[in-house]
Design a protein around this motif. Structure first.
Motif, PDB file in Angstrom:
ATOM      1  N   THR A   1      24.425  -7.466 -19.547  1.00 36.84           N
ATOM      2  CA  THR A   1      23.098  -7.064 -19.997  1.00 36.84           C
ATOM      3  C   THR A   1      22.174  -8.276 -20.043  1.00 36.84           C
ATOM      4  O   THR A   1      22.584  -9.379 -20.401  1.00 36.84           O
ATOM      5  CB  THR A   1      23.182  -6.425 -21.401  1.00 36.84           C
ATOM      6  OG1 THR A   1      24.021  -5.278 -21.328  1.00 36.84           O
ATOM      7  CG2 THR A   1      21.807  -6.021 -21.899  1.00 36.84           C
ATOM      8  N   ASP A   2      20.926  -8.061 -19.679  1.00 32.58           N
ATOM      9  CA  ASP A   2      19.945  -9.144 -19.687  1.00 32.58           C
ATOM     10  C   ASP A   2      19.555  -9.447 -21.138  1.00 32.58           C
ATOM     11  O   ASP A   2      18.563  -8.954 -21.661  1.00 32.58           O
ATOM     12  CB  ASP A   2      18.708  -8.748 -18.878  1.00 32.58           C
ATOM     13  CG  ASP A   2      17.705  -9.883 -18.761  1.00 32.58           C
ATOM     14  OD1 ASP A   2      18.082 -11.028 -19.068  1.00 32.58           O
ATOM     15  OD2 ASP A   2      16.555  -9.629 -18.365  1.00 32.58           O
TER      16      ASP A   2
ATOM     17  N   LYS B   1      18.141 -11.866 -23.735  1.00 31.33           N
ATOM     18  CA  LYS B   1      17.187 -12.971 -23.622  1.00 31.33           C
ATOM     19  C   LYS B   1      17.770 -14.311 -24.068  1.00 31.33           C
ATOM     20  O   LYS B   1      17.595 -15.333 -23.402  1.00 31.33           O
ATOM     21  CB  LYS B   1      15.941 -12.640 -24.454  1.00 31.33           C
ATOM     22  CG  LYS B   1      14.851 -13.712 -24.408  1.00 31.33           C
ATOM     23  CD  LYS B   1      13.640 -13.293 -25.201  1.00 31.33           C
ATOM     24  CE  LYS B   1      13.965 -13.191 -26.671  1.00 31.33           C
ATOM     25  NZ  LYS B   1      12.776 -12.875 -27.504  1.00 31.33           N
TER      26      LYS B   1
ATOM     27  N   SER C   1      20.633 -15.422 -23.921  1.00 31.18           N
ATOM     28  CA  SER C   1      21.690 -15.979 -23.060  1.00 31.18           C
ATOM     29  C   SER C   1      21.136 -16.676 -21.825  1.00 31.18           C
ATOM     30  O   SER C   1      21.901 -17.271 -21.062  1.00 31.18           O
ATOM     31  CB  SER C   1      22.645 -14.855 -22.622  1.00 31.18           C
ATOM     32  OG  SER C   1      22.004 -13.967 -21.722  1.00 31.18           O
ATOM     33  N   ASN C   2      19.820 -16.601 -21.636  1.00 31.61           N
ATOM     34  CA  ASN C   2      19.217 -17.233 -20.459  1.00 31.61           C
ATOM     35  C   ASN C   2      19.501 -18.729 -20.443  1.00 31.61           C
ATOM     36  O   ASN C   2      19.330 -19.426 -21.438  1.00 31.61           O
ATOM     37  CB  ASN C   2      17.701 -16.991 -20.453  1.00 31.61           C
ATOM     38  CG  ASN C   2      17.347 -15.545 -20.181  1.00 31.61           C
ATOM     39  OD1 ASN C   2      18.166 -14.792 -19.660  1.00 31.61           O
ATOM     40  ND2 ASN C   2      16.138 -15.138 -20.543  1.00 31.61           N
TER      41      ASN C   2
ATOM     42  N   SER D   1      27.197 -14.933 -13.723  1.00 31.89           N
ATOM     43  CA  SER D   1      26.756 -14.033 -12.662  1.00 31.89           C
ATOM     44  C   SER D   1      27.875 -13.131 -12.162  1.00 31.89           C
ATOM     45  O   SER D   1      27.632 -12.212 -11.376  1.00 31.89           O
ATOM     46  CB  SER D   1      26.198 -14.845 -11.484  1.00 31.89           C
ATOM     47  OG  SER D   1      25.129 -15.659 -11.902  1.00 31.89           O
TER      48      SER D   1
ATOM     49  N   ASP E   1      22.722   0.209 -17.452  1.00 32.57           N
ATOM     50  CA  ASP E   1      21.558  -0.644 -17.704  1.00 32.57           C
ATOM     51  C   ASP E   1      20.648  -0.080 -18.785  1.00 32.57           C
ATOM     52  O   ASP E   1      19.743  -0.773 -19.257  1.00 32.57           O
ATOM     53  CB  ASP E   1      20.742  -0.833 -16.410  1.00 32.57           C
ATOM     54  CG  ASP E   1      21.515  -1.632 -15.370  1.00 32.57           C
ATOM     55  OD1 ASP E   1      22.411  -2.394 -15.774  1.00 32.57           O
ATOM     56  OD2 ASP E   1      21.236  -1.477 -14.171  1.00 32.57           O
TER      57      ASP E   1
END
Length: 615
Positions: free
Chosen positions: A58-59, A61, A63-64, A87, A231
């Motif tokens: 999951t995107d 934030k 973890s960027n 990735s 998603d």
């Protein structure tokens, strides 16, 4: 085969320019709780990802920037660390436990896809650790088999917040064709027997081949839809509830917008009226000013005429008293005076002048009244204009600084809600699409079954196999003081628990979450106590949901002590078993958890903020 479980020691995220984000775990019970959006569910997803789930993650934030994940694992006396890129892709395995530092040098490369031909993959590596290498499971009603993958086991011991409340069997992942394989895995864990002895029916008719091609296409469509559903943020129940909330919010916002737009129209109409009044005032003022200038000139003409006529009148009075031989009118002497041309009557001229004086005097009076009236009107217009302009400024200020910004904000808010509603409806459409695809697949599967493709398989579950497990689930629920847990059995038709005569899926989502937890934990306990193979750990996301969001009155357990009993039961787990619980609600104050609990406060300066350090 004997019980040889593995345990998760730590999960770490690494970035060259950031402090590592690390969570450590103990044997037995582990609890992570705290504020929303702090990374609790991301931990569950990341562990699953590190045990072979495809991803992507999951995107999240926070973890960027992090590039690599380390999962430290112990298996008896053997310790190893799994490394993988954020990735996705292949894995590396290193001897020893690593969390705060990255391992030096290359590790053992392992593929991310299970393969019986090439055992250099993570699934085969993990299966070897728990004693389940080279096992076969039945995959369809034709007794065809497939190699057991660790992913077949992972779904039984890692239950995320969406799966834990689903209205389906714990053995089902929503894919009808996978139910046979899932049931075979369950049988393998209960008995230690795989399906290697099955012989598949190899001959396929043209209809079967066509059906298999259709099923393969449906599998691809289902897989794509599942990835899109993954998603999404929330389950179908959550999305439906969100849709209802959005509809209510949009109705309320629409009413507010209507009131504001009506007020905007009223203020705009009032402003236009004031602008027209100001324009009319100015035009009339200019017109009055022009008339006054003209009337002043006319007054001067009247004054000049009056002076001339008064002179004539005065001259006539004087001439009338003088005896002269010359005509006072035309100036001719008596001998030349022509009476047909000039009467020589001075009194007549004087009388005419007097009459004209009276007429001009009357008109001059009327003119003065008109001038006075116009001057009053001019003063009134001049006095009214500042008030009109002040009210106009008030309206323009209110319109530009208050009403218009509020209207724009409400319109933007309404559009945002409408967009969210469209996204939710699109998301719900995915669930409907998934149900339609699964129904079509089920229909094809059933058509194959009705055409005589099924066999009497030794892989079938029996009451004898499931009865001991059902007894353990019943014992577990009773120890938790779960209401109405007098009788528990496993229904072989629906492949799910029936509790005191009521199907598990008939309960509200809170009780479904608790009974799903009982199923997963009891399966771990059953395998460990019976010396049967099992991964050795269970991870549960929000099993005590009912304490926060009861779906009905029967679903509200806030008045019971189930919460405390749940944690007290897990505290008694033996050291070769591990349960990780992720919750939003605080653990009960009367249960001493010690270092087994991790709190994510969601606030800077108050303990640990969340999974990732605050940058």
């Amino acid at each position: 085969m004997t019980y040889r479980g593995i345990q998760i020691e730590s999960l770490a995220f690494h970035d060259p320019d950031k402090v590592p984000a690390i969570v450590t775990f103990n044997a037995g019970l582990n609890v992570i709780y705290g504020a929303s959006d702090t990374g609790k569910s991301f931990i569950v997803e990341a562990i699953d990802f590190m045990l072979g789930a495809k991803g992507p993650l999951t995107d999240f934030k926070e973890s960027n920037g992090y590039e690599r994940i380390l999962l430290a694992v112990s298996s008896g006396d053997v310790n190893f660390t799994i490394s993988r890129s954020m990735s996705g892709g292949a894995f590396e395995v290193f001897d020893g436990l690593f969390s705060d530092i990255l391992p030096d040098g290359p590790g053992r490369a392992l593929g991310d896809v299970h393969s019986a031909k090439d055992t250099e993959n993570l699934s085969a590596f993990l299966l070897d650790k728990i004693g389940l290498s080279d096992k076969k499971i039945k995959k369809n009603q034709k007794d065809e088999t497939q190699n057991l993958s660790f992913r077949n086991l992972a779904r039984l011991c890692i239950v995320n917040e969406e799966e834990i409340i689903q209205k389906r069997s714990p053995l089902s992942d929503g894919n009808y064709t996978a139910d046979t394989a899932n049931t075979s895995v369950f049988r393998l864990l209960l008995t230690g027997l795989d399906d290697s002895a099955l012989t598949a029916i190899s001959q396929k008719s043209p209809e079967e081949q066509k059906r298999e091609a259709q099923l393969e296409l449906l599998d691809q469509l289902i897989g794509g839809t599942e990835r899109r559903i993954k998603d999404l943020s929330g389950s179908k129940d959550d999305l439906e509830a969100q849709e209802d909330r959005l509809a209510a919010a949009m109705e309320e916002r629409s009413n507010q917008l209507s009131v504001t737009e009506e007020y905007y129209k009223r203020i705009s109409t009032d402003r236009r009226g004031l602008m027209k009044r100001r324009e009319d005032n100015r035009n009339r003022h200019a017109e009055v000013a022009t008339l006054l200038v003209r009337f002043q000139l006319l007054r001067e003409h009247y004054r000049s005429d009056m002076e001339r006529l008064l002179s004539i009148q005065e001259a006539g009075s004087i001439i009338a008293t003088i005896d002269a031989n010359v005509c006072p009118v035309c100036g001719s002497s008596a001998e030349y005076h022509k009476t047909d041309v000039c009467a020589g009557d001075v009194s007549r001229v004087t009388s005419a002048a007097t009459s004209e004086i009276k007429k001009i005097d009357r008109r001059a009076g009327e003119l003065e009244e008109t001038i006075s009236s116009l001057e009053k009107e001019q003063r009134r217009l001049e006095g009214a204009l500042p008030g009109i302009e002040a009210r106009l400024r008030e309206r323009e200020t209110e319109l530009q600084q208050v009403v218009a910004p509020d209207l724009r904000k409400q319109r933007a808010s309404y559009k945002e809600l409408a967009d969210k509603g469209a996204n939710v409806r699109e998301a719900l459409g995915l669930f409907e699409t998934m149900q339609d695809l699964l129904a079509r697949k089920s229909k094809l599967e059933q058509a194959g079954s009705s055409s005589g493709e099924t066999t009497t398989s030794v892989s079938r579950l029996t009451d004898t196999m499931v009865a001991p497990f059902s007894e353990l689930v019943e014992k577990t629920l009773k120890s938790w003081a779960f209401p109405g847990s007098d009788r528990v059995h496993f229904d072989l038709q629906v492949k799910d628990l029936v509790i005191s005569g009521k199907a598990r899926t008939s309960y509200g989502k809170g009780l479904r979450a608790i009974t799903q937890a009982a199923f997963s934990i009891s399966l771990l306990e059953f395998c460990a106590s019976k010396d049967k193979p099992h991964p050795g750990f269970v991870i549960l996301d929000s099993p005590l949901l009912s304490y926060k969001e009861p779906e009905s009155a029967d679903d509200d357990l806030s008045a019971t002590n189930l919460n405390g009993n749940f944690y007290r039961y897990l505290l008694q787990l033996k050291s070769d078993r591990q349960v990780i619980v992720v919750e939003n609600t605080d653990p009960p104050s009367d249960v001493e958890l010690g270092d087994r609990v991790e709190h994510f406060s969601g606030m800077e300066g108050e303990g640990r903020f969340g999974l990732f350090p605050v940058s």
